[in-house]
Design a protein around this motif. Structure first.
Motif, short mmCIF file in Angstrom:
data_model
loop_
_atom_site.label_atom_id
_atom_site.label_comp_id
_atom_site.label_asym_id
_atom_site.label_seq_id
_atom_site.Cartn_x
_atom_site.Cartn_y
_atom_site.Cartn_z
N ARG A 12 0.97 -1.08 -0.18
CA ARG A 12 -0.03 -0.13 0.02
C ARG A 12 0.75 1.17 -0.06
N SER A 13 1.30 1.83 1.03
CA SER A 13 2.27 2.86 1.35
C SER A 13 3.73 2.68 1.33
N HIS A 14 4.30 1.53 1.44
CA HIS A 14 5.63 1.22 1.48
C HIS A 14 6.14 0.44 0.39
N PRO A 15 6.62 0.99 -0.75
CA PRO A 15 7.09 0.35 -1.88
C PRO A 15 8.01 -0.71 -1.58
N VAL A 16 8.16 -1.84 -2.06
CA VAL A 16 8.94 -2.98 -1.68
C VAL A 16 9.55 -3.57 -3.14
N MET A 17 10.71 -4.10 -2.98
CA MET A 17 11.29 -5.05 -4.08
C MET A 17 11.63 -6.43 -3.67
N PHE A 18 11.25 -7.42 -4.41
CA PHE A 18 11.75 -8.51 -3.89
C PHE A 18 12.03 -9.39 -5.49
N PRO A 19 13.35 -9.95 -5.46
CA PRO A 19 13.95 -10.57 -6.60
C PRO A 19 12.90 -11.56 -7.47
N ASP A 20 12.06 -12.19 -6.75
CA ASP A 20 11.38 -13.45 -7.31
C ASP A 20 9.78 -12.91 -7.45
N ALA A 21 9.53 -11.85 -7.34
CA ALA A 21 8.09 -11.13 -7.48
C ALA A 21 8.00 -10.16 -8.05
N ARG A 22 6.70 -9.95 -8.81
CA ARG A 22 6.21 -8.65 -9.48
C ARG A 22 5.56 -7.98 -8.20
N CYS A 23 6.23 -6.69 -7.96
CA CYS A 23 5.69 -5.71 -6.69
C CYS A 23 4.80 -4.82 -7.46
N VAL A 24 3.77 -4.64 -6.93
CA VAL A 24 2.36 -3.89 -7.37
C VAL A 24 1.84 -3.01 -6.20
N PRO A 25 1.50 -1.96 -6.44
CA PRO A 25 0.65 -1.21 -5.29
C PRO A 25 -1.02 -1.69 -5.55
N LEU A 26 -1.48 -1.60 -4.05
CA LEU A 26 -2.87 -1.74 -4.11
C LEU A 26 -3.37 -1.13 -2.95
N ASP A 27 -4.58 -0.43 -3.37
CA ASP A 27 -5.23 0.45 -2.14
C ASP A 27 -6.50 -0.51 -1.74
N LEU A 28 -6.64 -1.07 -0.68
CA LEU A 28 -7.56 -2.01 -0.26
C LEU A 28 -8.93 -1.35 -0.13
N ALA A 29 -8.75 -0.19 0.26
CA ALA A 29 -10.15 0.63 0.33
C ALA A 29 -10.61 1.10 -1.01
N PHE A 52 2.13 -13.39 16.09
CA PHE A 52 3.52 -13.75 15.32
C PHE A 52 4.62 -12.73 15.41
N TYR A 53 5.81 -13.22 15.70
CA TYR A 53 6.79 -12.08 16.12
C TYR A 53 7.93 -12.62 14.99
N GLY A 54 8.95 -11.49 14.85
CA GLY A 54 10.12 -11.59 13.95
C GLY A 54 10.74 -10.48 13.72
N SER A 55 11.66 -10.42 12.50
CA SER A 55 12.06 -9.09 11.82
C SER A 55 11.49 -8.83 10.49
N GLY A 56 11.07 -7.77 10.29
CA GLY A 56 10.61 -7.56 8.88
C GLY A 56 11.27 -6.57 8.34
N LEU A 57 10.62 -5.80 7.49
CA LEU A 57 11.20 -4.64 6.88
C LEU A 57 11.46 -3.53 7.69
N SER A 58 12.22 -2.62 7.34
CA SER A 58 12.96 -1.57 8.32
C SER A 58 11.64 -0.35 8.53
N TRP A 59 10.51 -0.51 8.03
CA TRP A 59 9.62 1.00 8.44
C TRP A 59 8.84 0.83 9.62
#
Length: 297
Positions: free
Chosen positions: A34-51, A162-169
């Motif tokens: 939604r508001s935090h663009p991401v890049m992954f080597p094996d994925a097509r990354c696209v914006p999505l506004d759920l609302a 759940f818990y863990g480490s995610g992206l920095s934002w």
């Protein structure tokens, strides 16, 4: 032979990003944010506004997913309390749009819900216990469950913590506590708030295993043990060989929070244990895997 298309909503979040990373090579991946663009080597990354219903419909029309893992939500409990209309639009209405699109395209839906749908009055909740959400976030997530059951009755709905480490934002509980432990600055964790935490890597494996087995309906997926937030912090310190001297016991009433919080939302995981034919991980097992994964990063 073409691979099945997997659409992951909330790909910039903790759970969504781990799903995308661990699904690489197994699916044709579409990572929606939604508001935090991401890049992954094996994925097509696209914006999505759920609302935005049209945004959801257009993505499904072009992506043609066979499987959708819907992790996206406004999950900041106090923000949701202060912005109820936005929380409703994203968490409830947005999920309804996703469920409707899954029904119309024939995609299988795995919907991620929350342990917070319960009021916390007794803990160790089973799937057939009646939810009683006590804040705006939890009410919108419970309504999202209702919309999914109504629209896609064969979907899998997973209540979890759940818990863990995610992206920095945005940092989750475990990373926040680790940072405090390493800083040496005193900080409290609650002795009177209980949950059944599961490491995000273990949760991702269970989600895919549940999908392969064709599970549907509501499942509680968490760690095998109930623990307080303070006990979680102490176990985290032991696992990472950190001095817990700056971790102090606290109680929920001592912290001014805008939204009410349930005190004991631990989960009974008997159903998922039975249907997968294996026990859920213990707290110690999950934390060790969390530590080992961090060392490999």
């Amino acid at each position: 032979m073409s691979r099945e298309v997997l659409l992951v909503t909330g790909a910039s979040g903790l759970l969504g990003s781990h799903i995308v990373r661990r699904a690489g090579g197994k699916f044709e991946l579409i990572a929606a944010y939604r508001s935090h663009p991401v890049m992954f080597p094996d994925a097509r990354c696209v914006p999505l506004d759920l609302a935005d219903r049209k945004s959801v419909e257009n993505l499904f029309r072009t992506a043609k997913p066979g499987l959708v893992i819907h992790t996206a939500a406004l999950a900041d409990v106090d923000y949701c309390e202060d912005h109820p209309d936005e929380a409703w639009a994203v968490n409830a209405e947005g999920t309804a749009y996703v469920a409707r699109a899954c029904r119309e395209t024939g995609a299988r839906l795995v919907h991620i819900s929350t342990d917070a749908v319960f009021d916390g009055s007794r803990g160790m909740y089973a799937e057939d216990d009646e939810p009683r959400p006590i804040n705006i976030y939890a009410r919108t997530k419970f309504e999202a469950e209702r919309r999914v059951r109504e629209t896609c009755p064969e979907s899998l709905i997973v209540r979890t913590a759940f818990y863990g480490s995610g992206l920095s934002w945005r940092k989750g509980l475990a990373q926040w506590a680790l940072d405090r432990l390493r800083s040496g600055e005193p900080f409290p964790m609650f002795t009177d708030v209980f949950f059944s935490p599961i490491y995000v890597g273990d949760l991702v494996e269970i989600l895919f295993e549940s999908y392969r087995k064709g599970l549907s309906g509501i499942y509680h997926v968490g760690g095998r043990e109930r623990c307080s937030k303070y006990e979680f912090g102490m176990a985290l310190a032991r696992t990472f060989a950190l001095d817990p001297g700056n971790l102090t016991p606290g109680v929920l009433a001592d912290v001014p929070l805008r939204a009410p919080r349930p005190k004991d939302i631990s989960l009974d995981v008997s159903k998922i244990t039975r249907d997968l034919g294996r026990p859920m991980p213990t707290l110690a097992e999950g934390l060790r895997r969390f530590r080992d994964d961090q060392l490999r990063m």
